[in-house]
Design a protein around this motif. Structure first.
Motif, PDB file in Angstrom:
ATOM      1  N   ARG A   1      10.869 -15.544 -41.525  1.00  0.00           N
ATOM      2  CA  ARG A   1       9.167 -15.570 -41.515  1.00  0.00           C
ATOM      3  C   ARG A   1       8.891 -16.649 -40.816  1.00  0.00           C
ATOM      4  O   ARG A   1       8.307 -16.785 -39.651  1.00  0.00           O
ATOM      5  N   ASN A   2       9.001 -17.959 -41.393  1.00  0.00           N
ATOM      6  CA  ASN A   2       8.643 -19.249 -40.820  1.00  0.00           C
ATOM      7  C   ASN A   2       9.756 -20.303 -40.945  1.00  0.00           C
ATOM      8  O   ASN A   2       9.475 -21.428 -40.607  1.00  0.00           O
ATOM      9  N   LEU A   3      10.906 -19.882 -41.126  1.00  0.00           N
ATOM     10  CA  LEU A   3      11.917 -20.792 -41.285  1.00  0.00           C
ATOM     11  C   LEU A   3      13.079 -20.105 -40.244  1.00  0.00           C
ATOM     12  O   LEU A   3      13.654 -18.943 -40.369  1.00  0.00           O
ATOM     13  N   HIS A   4      13.424 -20.892 -39.482  1.00  0.00           N
ATOM     14  CA  HIS A   4      14.631 -20.282 -38.151  1.00  0.00           C
ATOM     15  C   HIS A   4      15.633 -21.557 -37.921  1.00  0.00           C
ATOM     16  O   HIS A   4      15.209 -22.465 -37.926  1.00  0.00           O
ATOM     17  N   PHE A   5      16.828 -21.015 -37.919  1.00  0.00           N
ATOM     18  CA  PHE A   5      17.921 -21.769 -37.710  1.00  0.00           C
ATOM     19  C   PHE A   5      18.393 -21.699 -36.233  1.00  0.00           C
ATOM     20  O   PHE A   5      18.906 -20.356 -36.039  1.00  0.00           O
ATOM     21  N   SER A   6      18.677 -22.744 -35.547  1.00  0.00           N
ATOM     22  CA  SER A   6      19.206 -22.350 -34.112  1.00  0.00           C
ATOM     23  C   SER A   6      19.935 -23.402 -33.523  1.00  0.00           C
ATOM     24  O   SER A   6      20.038 -24.617 -34.095  1.00  0.00           O
ATOM     25  N   THR A   7      20.626 -23.304 -32.384  1.00  0.00           N
ATOM     26  CA  THR A   7      21.386 -24.313 -31.441  1.00  0.00           C
ATOM     27  C   THR A   7      20.468 -24.744 -30.450  1.00  0.00           C
ATOM     28  O   THR A   7      20.785 -25.524 -29.687  1.00  0.00           O
ATOM     29  N   GLU A   8      19.054 -24.061 -30.247  1.00  0.00           N
ATOM     30  CA  GLU A   8      18.555 -24.446 -29.095  1.00  0.00           C
ATOM     31  C   GLU A   8      17.507 -25.514 -29.430  1.00  0.00           C
ATOM     32  O   GLU A   8      16.215 -25.625 -29.574  1.00  0.00           O
ATOM     33  N   VAL A   9      18.174 -26.721 -29.089  1.00  0.00           N
ATOM     34  CA  VAL A   9      17.573 -28.074 -29.680  1.00  0.00           C
ATOM     35  C   VAL A   9      16.492 -28.493 -28.814  1.00  0.00           C
ATOM     36  O   VAL A   9      15.361 -28.422 -29.251  1.00  0.00           O
ATOM     37  N   ASP A  10      16.518 -28.120 -27.242  1.00  0.00           N
ATOM     38  CA  ASP A  10      15.530 -28.753 -26.423  1.00  0.00           C
ATOM     39  C   ASP A  10      14.328 -27.742 -26.469  1.00  0.00           C
ATOM     40  O   ASP A  10      13.130 -28.165 -26.633  1.00  0.00           O
ATOM     41  N   ALA A  11      14.440 -26.532 -26.884  1.00  0.00           N
ATOM     42  CA  ALA A  11      13.276 -25.508 -26.779  1.00  0.00           C
ATOM     43  C   ALA A  11      12.585 -25.823 -28.203  1.00  0.00           C
ATOM     44  O   ALA A  11      11.269 -25.888 -28.165  1.00  0.00           O
ATOM     45  N   ALA A  12      13.426 -26.207 -29.245  1.00  0.00           N
ATOM     46  CA  ALA A  12      12.473 -26.311 -30.566  1.00  0.00           C
ATOM     47  C   ALA A  12      11.919 -27.600 -30.253  1.00  0.00           C
ATOM     48  O   ALA A  12      10.714 -27.842 -30.768  1.00  0.00           O
ATOM     49  N   ILE A  13      12.551 -28.544 -29.627  1.00  0.00           N
ATOM     50  CA  ILE A  13      11.603 -29.948 -29.634  1.00  0.00           C
ATOM     51  C   ILE A  13      10.441 -29.587 -28.678  1.00  0.00           C
ATOM     52  O   ILE A  13       9.279 -30.289 -29.040  1.00  0.00           O
ATOM     53  N   ALA A  14      10.460 -28.992 -27.631  1.00  0.00           N
ATOM     54  CA  ALA A  14       9.423 -28.669 -26.805  1.00  0.00           C
ATOM     55  C   ALA A  14       8.263 -28.190 -27.722  1.00  0.00           C
ATOM     56  O   ALA A  14       7.063 -28.297 -27.179  1.00  0.00           O
ATOM     57  N   ALA A  15       8.586 -27.098 -28.406  1.00  0.00           N
ATOM     58  CA  ALA A  15       7.622 -26.002 -29.194  1.00  0.00           C
ATOM     59  C   ALA A  15       6.939 -27.028 -30.398  1.00  0.00           C
ATOM     60  O   ALA A  15       5.992 -26.782 -30.990  1.00  0.00           O
ATOM     61  N   ALA A  16       7.655 -28.183 -30.721  1.00  0.00           N
ATOM     62  CA  ALA A  16       7.044 -28.770 -31.916  1.00  0.00           C
ATOM     63  C   ALA A  16       5.967 -29.756 -32.138  1.00  0.00           C
ATOM     64  O   ALA A  16       5.996 -30.735 -30.851  1.00  0.00           O
ATOM     65  N   ASP A  17       5.043 -29.870 -32.933  1.00  0.00           N
ATOM     66  CA  ASP A  17       4.190 -31.064 -32.868  1.00  0.00           C
ATOM     67  C   ASP A  17       4.886 -32.227 -33.773  1.00  0.00           C
ATOM     68  O   ASP A  17       4.489 -33.380 -33.628  1.00  0.00           O
ATOM     69  N   MET A  18       5.740 -32.096 -34.440  1.00  0.00           N
ATOM     70  CA  MET A  18       6.594 -32.962 -35.146  1.00  0.00           C
ATOM     71  C   MET A  18       7.814 -32.768 -35.312  1.00  0.00           C
ATOM     72  O   MET A  18       8.478 -31.626 -35.553  1.00  0.00           O
ATOM     73  N   VAL A  19       8.687 -33.848 -35.064  1.00  0.00           N
ATOM     74  CA  VAL A  19      10.234 -33.816 -34.888  1.00  0.00           C
ATOM     75  C   VAL A  19      10.853 -34.757 -35.860  1.00  0.00           C
ATOM     76  O   VAL A  19      10.598 -35.674 -35.980  1.00  0.00           O
ATOM     77  N   PHE A  20      11.404 -34.024 -36.953  1.00  0.00           N
ATOM     78  CA  PHE A  20      12.143 -34.785 -37.904  1.00  0.00           C
ATOM     79  C   PHE A  20      13.660 -34.897 -37.505  1.00  0.00           C
ATOM     80  O   PHE A  20      14.189 -34.037 -36.767  1.00  0.00           O
ATOM     81  N   ILE A  21      14.093 -36.245 -37.462  1.00  0.00           N
ATOM     82  CA  ILE A  21      15.577 -36.736 -37.298  1.00  0.00           C
ATOM     83  C   ILE A  21      16.242 -36.645 -38.873  1.00  0.00           C
ATOM     84  O   ILE A  21      15.985 -37.617 -39.309  1.00  0.00           O
TER      85      ILE A  21
END
Ligand code: NAD
Ligand code: UDX
Length: 464
Positions: free
Chosen positions: A75-95
């Protein structure tokens, strides 16, 4: 200081799908249905387990986690190995990556290894689009944000369409109670320089955490508060375990002492349970990191003070193993000993720095044959922790009755609820007599154990 309205956070990326990243993001997704939460990790096996249809196979065992993941995943929680794409899509990145103790080089054995945090900062610097708020969720040495900022500022200089704010937002969850801690935290700590960014992160937590519980500090106070909180908590455990040893020598009972001192409202009753010493991935690592920082900043006395908390813990764990040997007529060579519990505490499958590792290694060194039971820990993990495959020197047992059969002793090292409900009347006849129960968690009824014809030792109990 910026004064513009805080950006609406629509997409969050979390790098690191471990014990912190997974549960924390699951709760954020659950409480913030309007935010898309992308949890990414370079460990493909771990991500596959997070995506497993069978919620019993999630890589982290935490009571209640399966239900939260079940509600939000897809729904609104997704797990993936696509790190770059997730960073690009994000307003906020948690490390939320691992920061273990360094094993080599400068500060080996004490300083935190920051290579994974730096790698994340570089990856964010490369892949981010527009303005990105970077949140340090990992536990970090004070002033780490300086390095993260330097890497991100270099990226800003090469591409002016991108900009970054850095926040520190340490996590205080404890394993085994992670979902409860995340849903109802004592406090949320946000350190940073940009009030806009702080507002944005506070707005995320504000969807379920009361505003008075969201504390704002500067970056450095936030980073240091996390190390300090863990140091104070661990110090309490070393304190009570030191008194447990004294109780055993003096016919006092540490449970009575803990109740007596814990009734003083200035001390409070929590974190006064004597046990086999603290384990877990955080306490030792974070104190050693504090010790390293103190030495680095020219404060050797402060470093020595905190280092003694870890030294006491190590001594206490060896003490328990030595005591088992001593009670079993001074030798355990060739004797079968049942180990009940391998996780570092109940309600988790995590064995990092578990007291069971040190106790078991000592007993193996003495020639014992261990029959190990734990309701949640994978035998492959035990083999890794003990540095030897299942086989001659240790066996894995699916049932407590199997573990104690033929054993001279049962050593309880994790406070699993099921161990407090064992029927010693039924187990005692399976053991080789005279047999012992060593209860390092003080969860057994000593009278019931003794009535079953077994010898009983309980941590911190001097009464015979
Ligand atoms: P963990 O080892 O369970 O998970 C970290 C994950 O990060 C791993 O799956 C690893 O593959 C991934 N990772 C590392 N570098 C990566 C990269 N460059 N790109 C993508 N993925 C990467 O660790 P954890 O227990 O979740 O702890 C994370 C941090 O939180 C640590 O700093 C720890 O001190 C802190 N912390 C832990 C706890 C706890 O209870 N475990 C509580 C509070 C704070
Ligand atoms: C700890 C901190 O509590 C948490 O705030 C931080 O975010 C991460 O580190 P955790 O290590 O998951 O959490 O568990 P915790 O409940 O603190 O227990 C740590 C160790 O101390 C365990 O081995 C536990 O068995 C032991 N312990 C705890 C005791 O021996 N006695 C106690 O009274 C409490």
């Amino acid at each position: 200081m910026t004064t513009i309205a805080p950006p609406q956070i629509r997409t969050i990326c979390c790098i690191g799908a471990g014990y912190v990243g997974g549960p924390t993001m699951a709760v954020i997704a659950d409480r913030c249905p309007d935010i898309q939460v992308l949890v990414v990790d370079m460990n493909t096996t771990r991500i596959a387990a997070w995506n497993d249809d069978d919620l019993a196979k999630l890589p982290v065992y935490e009571p209640g986690l399966d239900a939260v993941v079940g509600r939000c995943r897809g729904r609104n929680l997704h797990f993936s190995t696509e790190v770059d794409a997730a960073i690009a899509a994000a307003d906020m990145v948690f490390i939320a990556v691992n920061t273990p103790t360094k094993t080599r080089g400068i500060g080996a054995g004490q300083a935190s290894d920051l290579r994974w945090v730096e790698a994340c900062a570089r990856q964010v610097a490369k892949a981010a689009v527009g303005h990105t708020i970077v949140v340090e969720k990992s536990t970090l040495p004070v002033r780490t944000a300086e390095a993260v900022k330097a890497i991100l500022e270099a990226a800003e200089d090469t591409d002016t369409t991108r900009s970054f704010s850095v926040l520190s937002n340490p996590e205080f969850l404890a394993e085994g109670t992670a979902i409860r801690d995340l849903e109802n935290p004592d406090r949320v700590l946000i350190g940073g320089e940009s009030t806009t960014a702080i507002h944005a992160l506070a707005g995320v937590y504000g969807q379920w955490v009361p505003p008075e519980k969201i504390l704002r500090t500067n970056l450095w106070s936030s980073e240091l508060s996390k190390l300090t909180a863990n140091a104070f908590l661990a110090q309490r455990i070393s304190s009570i375990n030191s008194i447990a040893a004294l109780c055993e020598a003096t016919e006092a009972d540490v449970e009575e002492v803990a109740r007596a001192i814990g009734s003083d409202s200035r001390l409070g009753p929590k974190f006064l349970k004597a046990g086999p010493g603290f384990g877990g991935s955080c306490f030792q690592k974070d104190i050693l990191n504090l010790v390293y920082l103190c030495r680095h900043f020219g404060l050797p006395q402060v470093a020595d003070y905190w280092e003694s908390v870890v030294a006491l813990n190590t001594w206490h764990q060896h003490r328990i193993a030595a005591l088992v040997v001593q009670k079993l007529f001074g030798t355990v060579t060739g004797k079968r000993i049942a180990i009940l519990g391998f996780a570092f505490k109940a309600d988790t499958n995590d064995t990092r720095e578990s007291p069971a590792i040190r106790v078991c290694r000592d007993l193996l060194e003495e020639g014992a044959i261990l029959a190990i039971h734990d309701p949640k820990v994978d035998p492959d993990q035990i083999a890794l922790d003990l540095g030897q495959p299942v086989g001659e020197s240790w066996l894995h047992c699916d049932a407590v009755a199997d573990a104690v059969t033929g054993a001279d002793a049962a050593v309880i090292l994790t406070e699993w609820q099921s161990y407090s409900e064992l029927c010693w009347d039924a187990l005692a006849p399976l053991m080789r007599q005279p047999a012992w129960v060593f209860d390092a968690r003080a969860i057994t009824d000593s009278l019931a154990v003794c009535l079953a014809g077994l010898n009983h030792w309980r941590v911190g109990c001097g009464m015979v």
